[in-house]
Design a protein around this motif. Structure first.
Motif, PDB file in Angstrom:
ATOM      1  N   ARG A  45      13.640   0.581  -1.893  1.00  0.00           N
ATOM      2  CA  ARG A  45      14.273  -0.564  -1.243  1.00  0.00           C
ATOM      3  C   ARG A  45      13.713  -1.896  -1.725  1.00  0.00           C
ATOM      4  N   PHE A  46      12.472  -1.908  -2.152  1.00  0.00           N
ATOM      5  CA  PHE A  46      11.834  -3.178  -2.506  1.00  0.00           C
ATOM      6  C   PHE A  46      11.653  -3.352  -4.002  1.00  0.00           C
ATOM      7  N   ASP A  47      12.211  -2.439  -4.810  1.00  0.00           N
ATOM      8  CA  ASP A  47      12.068  -2.579  -6.260  1.00  0.00           C
ATOM      9  C   ASP A  47      12.701  -3.874  -6.761  1.00  0.00           C
ATOM     10  N   ALA A 107       0.826  -1.208   0.000  1.00  0.00           N
ATOM     11  CA  ALA A 107       0.000   0.000   0.000  1.00  0.00           C
ATOM     12  C   ALA A 107       0.860   1.258   0.000  1.00  0.00           C
ATOM     13  N   VAL A 108       1.926   1.252   0.785  1.00  0.00           N
ATOM     14  CA  VAL A 108       2.819   2.426   0.827  1.00  0.00           C
ATOM     15  C   VAL A 108       3.477   2.652  -0.535  1.00  0.00           C
ATOM     16  N   MET A 109       3.869   1.576  -1.201  1.00  0.00           N
ATOM     17  CA  MET A 109       4.497   1.721  -2.511  1.00  0.00           C
ATOM     18  C   MET A 109       3.534   2.280  -3.556  1.00  0.00           C
ATOM     19  N   ILE A 110       2.258   1.925  -3.452  1.00  0.00           N
ATOM     20  CA  ILE A 110       1.259   2.502  -4.347  1.00  0.00           C
ATOM     21  C   ILE A 110       1.165   4.014  -4.105  1.00  0.00           C
ATOM     22  N   TRP A 111       1.174   4.410  -2.837  1.00  0.00           N
ATOM     23  CA  TRP A 111       1.155   5.842  -2.504  1.00  0.00           C
ATOM     24  C   TRP A 111       2.389   6.547  -3.065  1.00  0.00           C
ATOM     25  N   LEU A 159      -7.314  -7.283  -8.746  1.00  0.00           N
ATOM     26  CA  LEU A 159      -6.098  -6.467  -8.636  1.00  0.00           C
ATOM     27  C   LEU A 159      -6.080  -5.353  -9.682  1.00  0.00           C
ATOM     28  N   LEU A 160      -6.936  -5.470 -10.688  1.00  0.00           N
ATOM     29  CA  LEU A 160      -7.003  -4.428 -11.717  1.00  0.00           C
ATOM     30  C   LEU A 160      -7.738  -3.182 -11.234  1.00  0.00           C
ATOM     31  N   ILE A 161      -8.477  -3.296 -10.124  1.00  0.00           N
ATOM     32  CA  ILE A 161      -9.347  -2.202  -9.703  1.00  0.00           C
ATOM     33  C   ILE A 161      -8.556  -0.950  -9.335  1.00  0.00           C
ATOM     34  N   ALA A 162      -7.609  -1.073  -8.405  1.00  0.00           N
ATOM     35  CA  ALA A 162      -6.852   0.098  -7.950  1.00  0.00           C
ATOM     36  C   ALA A 162      -6.030   0.732  -9.078  1.00  0.00           C
ATOM     37  N   LEU A 203       0.142  -2.460 -11.020  1.00  0.00           N
ATOM     38  CA  LEU A 203      -0.227  -3.864 -11.175  1.00  0.00           C
ATOM     39  C   LEU A 203       0.942  -4.771 -10.787  1.00  0.00           C
ATOM     40  N   GLY A 204       2.152  -4.386 -11.183  1.00  0.00           N
ATOM     41  CA  GLY A 204       3.327  -5.171 -10.805  1.00  0.00           C
ATOM     42  C   GLY A 204       3.511  -5.221  -9.298  1.00  0.00           C
ATOM     43  N   ILE A 205       3.304  -4.092  -8.621  1.00  0.00           N
ATOM     44  CA  ILE A 205       3.454  -4.030  -7.166  1.00  0.00           C
ATOM     45  C   ILE A 205       2.445  -4.932  -6.470  1.00  0.00           C
ATOM     46  N   THR A 206       1.183  -4.839  -6.873  1.00  0.00           N
ATOM     47  CA  THR A 206       0.143  -5.614  -6.189  1.00  0.00           C
ATOM     48  C   THR A 206       0.256  -7.116  -6.479  1.00  0.00           C
TER      49      THR A 206
END
Length: 260
Positions: free
Chosen positions: A235-237, A41-45, A85-88, A108-111
């Motif tokens: 850090r998580f890429d 969630a933080v990465m999406i932000w 997962l396509l919704i957000a 999409l890749g993150i989720t």
């Protein structure tokens, strides 16, 4: 002259992140699920803020929506529900004024990677996931020190001006050593070292992809949440790249069970 100005902050931040991550992986269950949902969630932000920093509120709402969707998806074993997962990403793309396809691709890749990590932990056990995480960590550490010490030709200067061939190859060597180490106490096959190298390369490509995004958006870091490291996306890429590749591999071949 080699600059190590950021080394102290990187070590301290890296230690608590590694400790928290390994603890979550070890505990599994709801603990690892909550940690994964939070980081995702933080990465999406952070992704939203890199693209449209003047409107933080939609980014926070998308982050909360992602956490809700991912939490619900983790509770359901039916792969059909992956479509949610396509919704957000779709809502975020509709709300953005620019870079819509960029947002969809990265979001999409993150989720998917977040869902994949929890699935890996549940299906293949703690040691298997620790192997993957350690490959990514050692790739990053070996690349950092080799790049600082030896320098040399740049790996992809147009996108990531700091990444060198010496650091890239050092990451592959470190990953292979992790593979050999895990061969000594698991039932993994003899292919594990070269698979570790392939995973190392995938993590480096994840880092390259995020570097390209930051360069395109004109930002240095995804955020300033972590001293010496930037944001969680920074850090998580690499772990995202590795997780996505392992998801693709798992669709084609049987992933070896690695357990105590």
């Amino acid at each position: 002259m080699t600059s190590w100005d950021d080394l102290r902050d990187r070590i301290l931040s890296g230690m608590w992140m590694a400790g928290l991550g390994i603890a979550g992986i070890w505990l599994g269950g709801i603990w690892f699920q909550m940690l994964t949902v939070f980081v995702t969630a933080v990465m999406i932000w952070e992704l939203w803020m890199m693209i449209q920093p003047d409107q933080p509120t939609p980014g926070m709402l998308l982050s909360a929506l992602t956490a809700s969707i991912l939490s619900g998806l983790i509770a359901s074993p039916d792969p059909f529900y992956l479509l949610i997962l396509l919704i957000a990403p779709a809502i975020g793309a509709a709300a953005l004024k620019k870079e819509r396809l960029t947002f969809v691709g990265f979001a999409l890749g993150i989720t998917i990677a977040g869902w994949g990590l929890v699935t890996f932990r549940e299906n293949y056990g703690v040691v298997w996931l620790l192997w993957m995480v350690l490959v990514v960590i050692v790739t990053d550490i070996a690349g950092y020190f080799a790049g600082k010490m030896f320098g040399g030709p740049k790996f992809w200067p147009a996108i990531s001006p700091k990444k060198t061939w010496s650091g890239t190859v050092a990451g592959w060597v470190g990953a292979a050593l992790v593979g050999f180490a895990f061969l000594s106490f698991t039932n993994a096959g003899s292919d594990l070292p070269w698979i570790s190298v392939a995973l190392s390369f995938a993590s480096q490509m994840g880092d390259i992809a995020e570097s390209a995004l930051k360069r395109r958006q004109g930002v240095k870091d995804s955020s300033t949440l972590i001293p010496g490291h930037g944001g969680l996306f920074d850090r998580f890429d690499g772990l995202l790249g590795a997780a996505l590749v392992m998801l693709l591999v798992a669709l084609v071949v049987d992933v070896p069970q690695v357990s105590f």
